[in-house]
Design an enzyme around this catalytic site. Structure first.
Site, PDB file in Angstrom:
ATOM      1  N   ASN A 135      52.699  66.622 -42.456  1.00 24.46           N
ATOM      2  CA  ASN A 135      51.925  67.922 -42.716  1.00 24.46           C
ATOM      3  C   ASN A 135      52.661  69.079 -41.811  1.00 24.46           C
ATOM      4  O   ASN A 135      52.972  70.288 -42.620  1.00 24.46           O
ATOM      5  CB  ASN A 135      50.563  67.789 -42.586  1.00 24.46           C
ATOM      6  CG  ASN A 135      50.268  67.388 -41.103  1.00 24.46           C
ATOM      7  OD1 ASN A 135      50.705  66.714 -40.473  1.00 24.46           O
ATOM      8  ND2 ASN A 135      48.954  68.016 -41.009  1.00 24.46           N
ATOM      9  N   GLU A 192      46.258  60.950 -32.441  1.00 27.26           N
ATOM     10  CA  GLU A 192      45.660  62.168 -32.732  1.00 27.26           C
ATOM     11  C   GLU A 192      45.547  61.830 -34.543  1.00 27.26           C
ATOM     12  O   GLU A 192      46.514  61.650 -35.057  1.00 27.26           O
ATOM     13  CB  GLU A 192      46.589  63.359 -32.561  1.00 27.26           C
ATOM     14  CG  GLU A 192      46.830  63.647 -31.228  1.00 27.26           C
ATOM     15  CD  GLU A 192      45.583  64.314 -30.532  1.00 27.26           C
ATOM     16  OE1 GLU A 192      44.796  64.803 -31.406  1.00 27.26           O
ATOM     17  OE2 GLU A 192      45.573  64.523 -29.535  1.00 27.26           O
ATOM     18  N   CYS A 202      45.257  68.957 -40.300  1.00 26.06           N
ATOM     19  CA  CYS A 202      44.005  67.626 -39.828  1.00 26.06           C
ATOM     20  C   CYS A 202      42.883  68.710 -39.375  1.00 26.06           C
ATOM     21  O   CYS A 202      41.694  68.235 -39.437  1.00 26.06           O
ATOM     22  CB  CYS A 202      44.409  66.942 -38.564  1.00 26.06           C
ATOM     23  SG  CYS A 202      45.226  67.964 -37.413  1.00 26.06           S
ATOM     24  N   GLU A 209      46.062  66.251 -25.907  1.00 23.29           N
ATOM     25  CA  GLU A 209      47.203  66.841 -25.602  1.00 23.29           C
ATOM     26  C   GLU A 209      47.111  68.247 -25.238  1.00 23.29           C
ATOM     27  O   GLU A 209      45.922  68.826 -25.475  1.00 23.29           O
ATOM     28  CB  GLU A 209      47.985  66.806 -26.938  1.00 23.29           C
ATOM     29  CG  GLU A 209      48.355  65.480 -27.395  1.00 23.29           C
ATOM     30  CD  GLU A 209      48.990  65.338 -28.847  1.00 23.29           C
ATOM     31  OE1 GLU A 209      48.810  66.099 -29.670  1.00 23.29           O
ATOM     32  OE2 GLU A 209      50.089  64.361 -28.715  1.00 23.29           O
TER      33      GLU A 209
HETATM   34  P1  NAD Z   1      50.185  58.268 -41.656  1.00 23.56           P
HETATM   35  O1  NAD Z   1      49.347  57.468 -40.720  1.00 23.56           O
HETATM   36  O2  NAD Z   1      50.462  57.671 -42.949  1.00 23.56           O
HETATM   37  O3  NAD Z   1      51.632  58.286 -40.994  1.00 23.56           O
HETATM   38  C1  NAD Z   1      51.842  59.000 -39.861  1.00 23.56           C
HETATM   39  C2  NAD Z   1      53.168  58.433 -39.211  1.00 23.56           C
HETATM   40  O4  NAD Z   1      53.016  57.004 -38.982  1.00 23.56           O
HETATM   41  C3  NAD Z   1      54.347  58.559 -40.198  1.00 23.56           C
HETATM   42  O5  NAD Z   1      55.626  58.811 -39.145  1.00 23.56           O
HETATM   43  C4  NAD Z   1      54.592  57.042 -40.464  1.00 23.56           C
HETATM   44  O6  NAD Z   1      55.942  56.707 -41.044  1.00 23.56           O
HETATM   45  C5  NAD Z   1      54.087  56.227 -39.371  1.00 23.56           C
HETATM   46  N1  NAD Z   1      53.479  54.882 -39.899  1.00 23.56           N
HETATM   47  C6  NAD Z   1      53.064  54.514 -40.800  1.00 23.56           C
HETATM   48  N2  NAD Z   1      52.524  53.193 -40.773  1.00 23.56           N
HETATM   49  C7  NAD Z   1      52.968  52.896 -39.574  1.00 23.56           C
HETATM   50  C8  NAD Z   1      52.746  51.509 -38.699  1.00 23.56           C
HETATM   51  N3  NAD Z   1      52.455  50.555 -39.414  1.00 23.56           N
HETATM   52  N4  NAD Z   1      53.428  51.335 -37.702  1.00 23.56           N
HETATM   53  C9  NAD Z   1      54.002  52.653 -37.004  1.00 23.56           C
HETATM   54  N5  NAD Z   1      54.084  53.926 -37.662  1.00 23.56           N
HETATM   55  C10 NAD Z   1      53.600  53.998 -39.006  1.00 23.56           C
HETATM   56  O7  NAD Z   1      49.768  59.822 -41.706  1.00 23.56           O
HETATM   57  P2  NAD Z   1      50.449  60.963 -42.794  1.00 23.56           P
HETATM   58  O8  NAD Z   1      49.890  60.540 -44.154  1.00 23.56           O
HETATM   59  O9  NAD Z   1      51.653  60.958 -42.629  1.00 23.56           O
HETATM   60  O10 NAD Z   1      49.791  62.208 -42.089  1.00 23.56           O
HETATM   61  C11 NAD Z   1      48.386  62.547 -42.620  1.00 23.56           C
HETATM   62  C12 NAD Z   1      47.413  62.226 -41.394  1.00 23.56           C
HETATM   63  O11 NAD Z   1      47.608  62.733 -40.235  1.00 23.56           O
HETATM   64  C13 NAD Z   1      46.024  62.605 -41.665  1.00 23.56           C
HETATM   65  O12 NAD Z   1      44.891  61.739 -41.678  1.00 23.56           O
HETATM   66  C14 NAD Z   1      45.862  63.805 -41.019  1.00 23.56           C
HETATM   67  O13 NAD Z   1      44.676  64.318 -40.525  1.00 23.56           O
HETATM   68  C15 NAD Z   1      46.460  63.196 -39.734  1.00 23.56           C
HETATM   69  N6  NAD Z   1      46.800  64.370 -38.744  1.00 23.56           N
HETATM   70  C16 NAD Z   1      46.214  64.421 -37.370  1.00 23.56           C
HETATM   71  C17 NAD Z   1      46.544  65.632 -36.685  1.00 23.56           C
HETATM   72  C18 NAD Z   1      45.903  65.680 -35.462  1.00 23.56           C
HETATM   73  O14 NAD Z   1      46.284  66.293 -34.520  1.00 23.56           O
HETATM   74  N7  NAD Z   1      44.809  65.120 -34.955  1.00 23.56           N
HETATM   75  C19 NAD Z   1      47.492  66.484 -36.839  1.00 23.56           C
HETATM   76  C20 NAD Z   1      48.008  66.159 -38.149  1.00 23.56           C
HETATM   77  C21 NAD Z   1      47.909  65.491 -38.886  1.00 23.56           C
END
Ligand code: NAD
Length: 489
Positions: free
Chosen positions: A157, A255, A289, A470
């Protein structure tokens, strides 16, 4: 071998040990605003991660023995180089992610630059602790050292923004890193790699391995020589990472998602509250998020609020992200658009009212964007607290507005979800603001504003929104190992 496909496609390569290296297989990456494949991303796995971890391990002794000042100067140089190319980075981020060029220019890339400058500065100002025990003839002090190779995994995102929020503190503290950006948004990380040598980052200090979570991500999480993982992404993935890393007892920073409430009392300044809450709901297509997705409005002002809120939401223009007058760009993928649309359908099926946006208003798009993943800002009212739209993270341009009567009631309802990342409270009553803020289960509470950040202070979520924080001190503590030393004289 990397150019087997059309020449027009951008082909990324992994960055390992200071060199770009091709991969044996690739994944298609789409331009969300047109639906076309425009880029090919390495489909890395164990082998590539192994090479990257080795390069990071080899670089650790030299990098970790540099002084904070030396590392700080390099981080500042990198910040300058990214800033110099800000427009190219912003264009790339907008094309890759679907976000508007305006958002990329004013938020994503400036923040990536700031992340490096911020940690370049903050690393110079940490002090350790010391206590004395005169009767024992002892003095105790703490000393902090980098941990080793940090595994950094980031979402799609806010691609460069969130990746640099991890790389900057990790390397400022003297660690070396293996980063894995989201396979859907890898381009700006690859562009940043091109600047590392010029900035003076020694080979192997920052390695970037591109690919999917299931292959490249898990290989990193399971690697025995990576003692810490900093992850930003969904709660589901965090559970998987926790399980997979458990046998190695890794240090984790997680996060995760949110289902963030805005609580609007009847004494709120609506002239500020309404435009800000529209922004907090729909900025970056609602794909932040921290975006608001449950708006609780005190009953006395509910009708007035709803009317003005919908009118304001309708002013947000959806369309070609490269047009600087556009407010809402494309969602990240076809699948994600479908998922977000389904939430709206489910709300309707449950009897909620969709006041504007999806399925209600026409969406006119330029010919080039007809196959893009667009959706209008959508406002849903009369939705029950138990509805999936009020419980689950939608992560799109959809927000729910409901009425409440009392302070006690609204705190309970706001806390009635599994998440606890960010909340906003709107009121002119300072006592009430403090009372409510203290009782909300939320890592961040903004009052009469949204997304005002001081990077010095802790950032992170409670409950299913994460583990760890963080920020200047928090990231420093996460990325270093502390030791207590006792000296008897
Ligand atoms: P996601 O969990 O699908 O993927 C995030 C990352 O993890 C990607 O690089 C993905 O390739 C990797 N990943 C996926 N499966 C994995 C596994 N089994 N092992 C290791 N890595 C793996 O999330 P997304 O769809 O890319 O992002 C959206 C989510 O992120 C939303 O839930 C959003 O709220 C959250 N988010 C949180 C924050 C925060 O600071 N709290 C900030 C931005 C986004």
């Amino acid at each position: 071998p990397t150019m087997a496909h059309s020449k027009a496609l951008l082909v990324l390569e992994n960055f390992i040990g200071g060199k770009f290296v091709p991969c044996s297989s690739y994944i298609d990456s789409y331009n969300p605003s047109t639906g076309d494949v425009y880029c090919r991303v390495p489909d890395s796995g164990k082998e590539e991660v192994e090479a990257a971890v080795k390069a990071a391990k080899d670089a650790f002794p030299i990098w970790s023995s540099k002084s904070p000042l030396e590392r700080s100067q390099i981080l500042n140089k990198l910040a300058d180089l990214i800033e110099h190319d800000l427009e190219a980075f912003a264009q790339a981020e907008s094309k890759d992610q679907g976000k508007t060029i305006t958002f990329a220019r004013t938020v994503d890339i400036p923040r990536a630059v700031h992340n490096f400058r911020f940690f370049a500065s903050s690393i110079l100002h940490h002090v350790t602790e010391c206590t004395e025990m005169p009767t024992m003839g002892c003095v105790h002090y703490t000393s902090r050292a980098p941990v080793g190779v940090a595994g950094l995994i980031s979402p799609w995102n806010l691609p460069l923004y969130l990746l640099t929020w991890k790389i900057a503190p990790a390397i400022a503290c003297g660690n070396t890193v293996v980063a894995k950006p989201s396979e859907m948004t890898s381009v700006t990380a690859w562009m940043m790699c091109k600047l590392l040598e010029k900035a003076g980052v020694p080979p192997g200090v920052v390695n970037v391995v591109f690919g999917t979570g299931a292959k490249a991500g898990e290989a990193l999480v399971c690697h025995p020589d990576v003692p810490l993982i900093s992850f930003t992404g969904s709660t589901l993935t965090a559970q998987r990472i926790t399980e997979k890393s458990a046998p190695h007892c890794k240090r984790l920073s997680l996060e995760l998602g949110g289902k963030n409430p805005a609580i609007i009392f009847d004494d709120a300044d609506l002239s500020q509250c309404i435009p800000t809450t529209v922004r907090s709901s729909f900025a970056n297509q609602g794909e932040i998020c921290l975006c608001t997705s449950r708006i609780f409005v005190q009953r006395g002002i509910y009708s007035e609020f709803l009317k003005s809120f919908v009118a304001e939401a309708k002013k947000w223009k959806t369309g070609n992200p490269s047009d600087p007058t556009i407010d809402v760009g494309a969602l990240i993928s076809k699948e994600h658009l479908e998922k977000v649309r389904n939430y709206v359908k489910r709300a309707q099926a449950e009897g909620a009212r969709v006041l504007c946006g999806e399925g209600v208003d026409p969406l006119a798009l330029p010919p080039v964007n007809q196959k893009g993943y667009f959706m209008l800002p959508t406002v849903i009212a009369e939705v029950k607290d138990e509805s999936c739209c009020m419980q689950e993270e939608i992560f799109g341009p959809v927000t729910c507005v409901v009425a409440f009567d009392t302070e006690e009631e609204v705190i309970k309802r706001a806390n009635g979800v599994k998440y606890g990342l960010a909340a906003t409270v709107w009121s002119g009553n300072v006592g009430r603001v403090h009372r409510v803020a203290h009782r909300l289960q939320s890592g961040l509470v903004w009052t009469n504003c949204w997304l005002v950040r001081d990077l010095n202070l802790p950032f992170g979520g409670m409950k299913a929104s994460g583990i760890g924080r963080e920020g200047a001190k928090d990231s420093y503590e996460f990325f270093t190992e502390v030791k207590t030393i006792t000296i008897k004289h």
